[in-house]
Design a protein around this motif. Structure first.
Motif, PDB file in Angstrom:
ATOM      1  N   ARG A  24       0.836  -1.202   0.000  1.00 20.89           N
ATOM      2  CA  ARG A  24       0.000   0.000   0.000  1.00 20.89           C
ATOM      3  C   ARG A  24       0.870   1.250   0.000  1.00 20.89           C
ATOM      4  N   ASP A  25       1.978   1.218   0.753  1.00 19.05           N
ATOM      5  CA  ASP A  25       2.874   2.368   0.805  1.00 19.05           C
ATOM      6  C   ASP A  25       3.437   2.683  -0.580  1.00 19.05           C
ATOM      7  N   LEU A  26       3.773   1.620  -1.342  1.00 13.43           N
ATOM      8  CA  LEU A  26       4.296   1.812  -2.692  1.00 13.43           C
ATOM      9  C   LEU A  26       3.260   2.481  -3.593  1.00 13.43           C
ATOM     10  N   HIS A  27       2.061   1.922  -3.612  1.00 15.15           N
ATOM     11  CA  HIS A  27       0.992   2.469  -4.439  1.00 15.15           C
ATOM     12  C   HIS A  27       0.682   3.909  -4.040  1.00 15.15           C
ATOM     13  N   SER A  28       0.619   4.158  -2.737  1.00 18.32           N
ATOM     14  CA  SER A  28       0.276   5.491  -2.254  1.00 18.32           C
ATOM     15  C   SER A  28       1.330   6.517  -2.656  1.00 18.32           C
ATOM     16  N   GLY A  29       2.612   6.156  -2.497  1.00 21.10           N
ATOM     17  CA  GLY A  29       3.680   7.081  -2.858  1.00 21.10           C
ATOM     18  C   GLY A  29       3.587   7.499  -4.306  1.00 21.10           C
ATOM     19  N   SER A  30       3.338   6.544  -5.189  1.00 20.42           N
ATOM     20  CA  SER A  30       3.203   6.842  -6.611  1.00 20.42           C
ATOM     21  C   SER A  30       1.969   7.702  -6.878  1.00 20.42           C
ATOM     22  N   VAL A  95      -4.243  16.392   3.121  1.00 21.54           N
ATOM     23  CA  VAL A  95      -3.759  15.714   4.326  1.00 21.54           C
ATOM     24  C   VAL A  95      -4.774  15.862   5.453  1.00 21.54           C
ATOM     25  N   ARG A  96      -5.291  17.071   5.626  1.00 23.46           N
ATOM     26  CA  ARG A  96      -6.272  17.307   6.705  1.00 23.46           C
ATOM     27  C   ARG A  96      -7.541  16.497   6.478  1.00 23.46           C
ATOM     28  N   GLU A  97      -7.958  16.349   5.217  1.00 21.64           N
ATOM     29  CA  GLU A  97      -9.142  15.541   4.907  1.00 21.64           C
ATOM     30  C   GLU A  97      -8.902  14.063   5.227  1.00 21.64           C
ATOM     31  N   LEU A  98      -7.762  13.556   4.791  1.00 22.66           N
ATOM     32  CA  LEU A  98      -7.464  12.135   4.947  1.00 22.66           C
ATOM     33  C   LEU A  98      -7.245  11.737   6.407  1.00 22.66           C
ATOM     34  N   LEU A  99      -6.645  12.641   7.188  1.00 20.26           N
ATOM     35  CA  LEU A  99      -6.301  12.307   8.567  1.00 20.26           C
ATOM     36  C   LEU A  99      -7.292  12.860   9.585  1.00 20.26           C
ATOM     37  N   ARG A 100      -8.405  13.408   9.092  1.00 24.47           N
ATOM     38  CA  ARG A 100      -9.430  13.903  10.003  1.00 24.47           C
ATOM     39  C   ARG A 100      -9.984  12.728  10.818  1.00 24.47           C
ATOM     40  N   GLY A 101      -9.998  12.865  12.112  1.00 20.44           N
ATOM     41  CA  GLY A 101     -10.528  11.812  12.968  1.00 20.44           C
ATOM     42  C   GLY A 101      -9.482  10.843  13.480  1.00 20.44           C
ATOM     43  N   LEU A 214       5.410   5.285  12.456  1.00 18.44           N
ATOM     44  CA  LEU A 214       5.193   6.051  11.231  1.00 18.44           C
ATOM     45  C   LEU A 214       5.349   7.546  11.474  1.00 18.44           C
ATOM     46  N   CYS A 215       6.043   8.209  10.542  1.00 20.89           N
ATOM     47  CA  CYS A 215       6.104   9.670  10.551  1.00 20.89           C
ATOM     48  C   CYS A 215       4.887  10.201   9.792  1.00 20.89           C
ATOM     49  N   GLY A 216       4.828  11.515   9.601  1.00 18.44           N
ATOM     50  CA  GLY A 216       3.691  12.099   8.896  1.00 18.44           C
ATOM     51  C   GLY A 216       3.556  11.590   7.475  1.00 18.44           C
ATOM     52  N   VAL A 217       4.691  11.413   6.778  1.00 22.63           N
ATOM     53  CA  VAL A 217       4.667  10.920   5.393  1.00 22.63           C
ATOM     54  C   VAL A 217       4.132   9.491   5.353  1.00 22.63           C
ATOM     55  N   GLY A 218       4.605   8.647   6.280  1.00 19.94           N
ATOM     56  CA  GLY A 218       4.137   7.262   6.326  1.00 19.94           C
ATOM     57  C   GLY A 218       2.658   7.173   6.637  1.00 19.94           C
ATOM     58  N   LEU A 219       2.203   8.032   7.547  1.00 14.50           N
ATOM     59  CA  LEU A 219       0.781   8.044   7.912  1.00 14.50           C
ATOM     60  C   LEU A 219      -0.075   8.455   6.716  1.00 14.50           C
ATOM     61  N   LEU A 220       0.397   9.436   5.948  1.00 13.74           N
ATOM     62  CA  LEU A 220      -0.320   9.857   4.745  1.00 13.74           C
ATOM     63  C   LEU A 220      -0.436   8.694   3.754  1.00 13.74           C
ATOM     64  N   PHE A 223      -3.140   6.215   4.899  1.00  6.76           N
ATOM     65  CA  PHE A 223      -4.535   6.678   4.893  1.00  6.76           C
ATOM     66  C   PHE A 223      -4.970   7.211   3.533  1.00  6.76           C
ATOM     67  N   TYR A 224      -4.066   7.174   2.558  1.00 10.48           N
ATOM     68  CA  TYR A 224      -4.445   7.640   1.225  1.00 10.48           C
ATOM     69  C   TYR A 224      -5.528   6.730   0.655  1.00 10.48           C
TER      70      TYR A 224
END
Length: 592
Positions: A24-30, A95-101, A214-220, A223-224
C-alpha cells in the motif's frame, strides 16, 4: 512579451516511492506524486505544454516542460510561485481531509514533515536563439538545481518555527529519517496485551502493527484513499498468484472458502482483513493470498487459536487446490527505464517534434497498464514516460518483460539519431515475500543497473535472492535472454536436461576460473575447451534423463552462450533460474 522554456520538477521520486514497508505504501507514494503533478498542470492554465503530452496525463511523470509568454522575468517568478503555493495548499487540504478523525496526532507536525519531504524546483531560459540550444541550457540548469539541495533546520517540538517537528522519539519504520507522530502510549508494552486488544486497536486507529512506527509521510501513505479500480495486494498475494490461478472453480471450493472466512472471524479476526484485494476472484473473493500461507496466521492469533487457524488453512487449501499443494513464496519486482532518452531528445530540433516524442512516451505509459495488469496478471505501481515499476507473479514476468520491450520500440519507432535506437532496459528481482520490501526494491534497482550495463543496452537482468543459497544474476539483451530462458523452461518441463546439469556447469566454471593461466600455458584454446566440456556435460545429463536419441542441435543456443566470457557460469545460473519459473508455470497449470 518574452517567451520562456520552463521545467518544473517535483521529487524526490525514487526515495519517496521506495520508502515503503507494505505494498500500500508503494501504491500510495506513486499516487500522491501523480496527484501533485496533475495539480501543477491544472494550475499552469494556458501554457504550451511539451512534456507530458497535453492530451494524456493519466499517470504523469514528476516533471513538466512547457513554454510560456510573459512580460518580464519577475512576472514568470510570480506565476510559478503562485503555482507552488497552490500545490502546497492543495497538499495541506488533502492531508487534513485524509487524517481527520485520527486520534492523538499533532496535524501541524504531520504537515511540517510532509512539506519537508517534498521538493518543488524549477528553472527557465528565455528562448532567444533556437529551441535546441535553449533546451540544452535548460537541461544543464535543472541538473545544477537538483544538486543544489535545500537543507532546512529542523527545530524541536514546542518551537514557534513552522517546521518544528524534531523530537527524541523513535524514527519511522519506512525510511528512518523522520520521527514517529504516533504516541508511544498507544503501543502495547512487552508482556501485556495477551488477548491482543491493544494491538487490534492500534491497527484500527493507525493501520499499523505493534512493531511499526510512522512519521507524517508514512501516515499519509497508509490513509491515502484509492479509486475503486486500484488495488494494493500483499507481496504474499503476488507470490500466491500462480496457485490462485489453479483454484478449483466449483461450488465445493467456494463453500470451503466461505466457511474458512467465517471460522476465522469467529476466532477473532476483523472481517475487513478478508476484503483487501479490489478484484473479485471467482473462488477466493477479495481475500488476499496472504491467508494461503498457514505460517502467517501468527500475525493474527497465538496459542490455541493459532493452531486452530493453521488447521483451518490446511483444510481449506486441500478442498480448493488439492492435496499436497502450497503457494511458492517468491514473487518478482519489475523495474524498467528507457535507454539514452537524453541523447534521443538531443536530436529533436523543435517544439513540435518534442511534443510528438512526448506523445509516444504517453502512449507507451498508457499501454503498460493493460500489459501488466490485464495481460500478465501483475500490479502496476507506476508508469510515467519511460519509467515502469510493477509487482509480477513468476509465471508471467518473462513474457511481460518481452512484451514491454517490444512495445517500447514500437511506440518510439522513428525517433533516435545515428546509431541510437529507442530501447528500454528491464531489471527483474525475484524476492521472498517475507523479505523487507525496501531490500527487495534495492535488488530491483541493482538488477536494472545490471541491465543498463549490457553493451548497447536494450538489456534484461534477472536477480534471484533466495533466503537460502547464493544470490544469482544473469543478464543479456532482453529478447535473447527471454527466449533462451523459455527454451530452458521447455527443456525442464519435458525432462530433457537433468536437474544436476546446472551444478555440474557451476563446478566447471569454478575450475576454469582457477585454471585460466594453466590453460594458456598449455597452449589450449580456452573457448574450444569450454565448448567441448559443456557439450560433454550436457550430453551426459541428457542421457541421464532418458533422451538417448536426443539431437544436440536443439541445444545450439546454449553452446553459443558458453563461448562468451563467463558464459559457462551464466548458463549454469540460467538453468537454476529457469527452474524457478518452471515451477511457477507448473503450479499455475495445476501441477503439484
Amino acid at each position: 512579451m518574452k517567451k520562456y522554456l520552463v521545467q518544473i520538477q517535483i521529487g524526490p521520486v525514487q526515495d519517496f516511492i521506495a520508502a515503503a514497508r507494505r505494498e500500500r505504501d508503494l501504491h500510495s507514494g506513486s499516487a500522491i506524486l501523480c496527484k501533485l503533478v496533475k495539480k501543477v498542470l491544472d494550475e499552469l492554465g494556458v501554457v504550451s505544454l511539451i512534456f507530458p503530452y497535453p492530451e494524456d496525463v493519466i499517470t504523469p511523470p514528476n516533471k513538466v516542460i512547457f513554454t510560456i509568454e510573459v512580460n518580464s522575468p519577475e512576472e514568470l517568478v510570480e506565476r510559478i510561485s503562485e503555482v507552488r503555493e497552490k500545490v502546497y495548499s492543495f497538499l495541506d487540504k488533502k492531508v487534513r481531509e485524509l487524517l481527520r478523525g485520527v486520534d492523538k496526532i499533532d496535524l501541524d507536525i504531520v504537515l511540517a514533515q510532509i512539506k519537508d519531504a517534498f521538493e518543488f524546483y524549477w528553472v527557465a531560459v528565455e528562448i532567444k536563439e533556437n529551441y535546441v540550444s535553449e533546451r540544452i541550457r535548460l537541461n544543464y540548469l535543472i541538473k545544477a538545481r537538483k544538486f543544489t539541495r535545500d537543507f532546512r533546520q529542523v527545530a524541536l517540538e514546542g518551537s514557534k518555527k513552522t517546521n518544528a517537528w524534531g523530537a527524541n522519539k523513535p524514527k519511522s519504520s519506512l525510511d528512518g529519517s523522520r520521527e514517529s507522530v504516533i504516541p508511544e502510549e498507544e503501543y502495547p508494552k512487552p508482556g501485556e496485551d495477551q488477548d491482543r486488544k491493544k494491538a487490534k486497536e492500534l491497527f484500527r486507529k493507525y493501520r499499523i502493527r505493534e512493531n511499526e512506527r510512522l512519521c507524517g509521510v508514512g501516515l499519509l501513505k497508509r490513509f491515502y484513499r484509492f479509486d475503486n479500480s486500484e488495488a494494493f495486494p500483499s507481496t504474499a498475494h503476488v507470490a500466491a498468484l500462480p496457485l490462485i490461478k489453479s483454484a478449483k472453480n466449483s461450488d465445493e471450493a467456494r463453500q470451503a472458502v466461505k466457511d474458512f472466512k467465517k471460522k476465522l472471524v469467529e476466532l477473532g479476526l476483523d472481517e475487513s482483513e478478508l476484503r483487501t484485494v479490489a478484484a473479485e476472484h471467482s473462488v477466493l473473493g477479495r481475500m488476499d493470498g496472504y491467508f494461503l500461507f498457514e505460517e502467517r496466521m501468527a500475525d493474527f492469533f497465538d496459542g490455541e487459536k493459532l493452531e486452530k487457524a493453521k488447521s483451518l488453512v490446511r483444510e481449506m487449501m486441500k478442498k480448493v487446490f488439492g492435496e499436497g499443494r502450497a503457494p511458492i513464496p517468491y514473487y518478482s519486482i519489475l523495474l524498467a527505464d528507457g535507454d539514452s532518452i537524453g541523447k534521443i531528445i538531443d536530436g529533436i530540433k523543435d517544439e513540435d517534434s518534442h511534443r510528438e516524442f512526448s506523445k509516444a512516451l504517453s502512449e507507451f505509459a498508457e499501454s503498460v497498464r493493460k500489459i501488466v495488469n490485464e495481460t500478465y496478471e501483475g500490479y502496476l505501481i507506476y508508469a510515467g514516460g519511460d519509467d515502469v515499476l510493477a509487482l509480477m507473479p513468476l509465471h508471467t514476468v518473462l513474457e511481460c518483460a518481452e512484451e514491454l520491450s517490444c512495445e517500447f520500440k514500437k511506440k518510439l519507432e522513428g525517433f533516435g539519431k545515428e546509431s541510437i535506437s529507442p530501447s528500454i532496459s528491464i531489471g527483474i528481482a525475484v524476492c521472498h515475500y517475507l523479505e523487507p520490501l525496501q531490500n527487495s526494491l534495492e535488488n530491483a534497482r541493482l538488477a536494472e543497473r545490471e541491465a543498463k550495463s549490457v553493451s548497447g543496452k536494450d538489456g534484461l537482468a534477472i536477480l534471484v535472492d533466495k533466503r537460502s543459497g547464493e544470490t544469482r544474476i544473469v543478464k543479456d539483451k532482453t529478447l535473447e535472454l527471454c527466449r533462451r530462458l523459455s527454451e530452458l523452461i521447455d527443456f525442464d518441463r519435458k525432462g530433457e536436461i537433468s536437474h544436476q546439469a546446472a551444478y555440474a556447469l557451476l563446478e566447471l566454471a569454478r575450475v576454469l576460473e582457477c585454471s585460466k593461466e594453466d590453460i594458456r600455458l598449455q597452449g589450449l584454446h580456452e573457448r574450444k575447451l569450454k565448448s567441448l566440456e559443456v557439450r560433454r556435460i550436457l550430453k551426459r545429463k541428457i542421457l541421464e534423463t532418458g533422451g538417448v536419441g536426443a539431437e544436440l542441435e536443439k541445444f545450439r543456443k546454449l553452446f553459443e552462450l558458453v563461448k562468451k566470457e563467463n558464459g559457462v557460469r551464466q548458463l549454469a545460473d540460467e538453468l537454476v533460474i529457469a527452474r524457478i519459473f518452471t515451477n511457477a508455470k507448473k503450479q499455475a497449470e495445476g501441477e503439484i
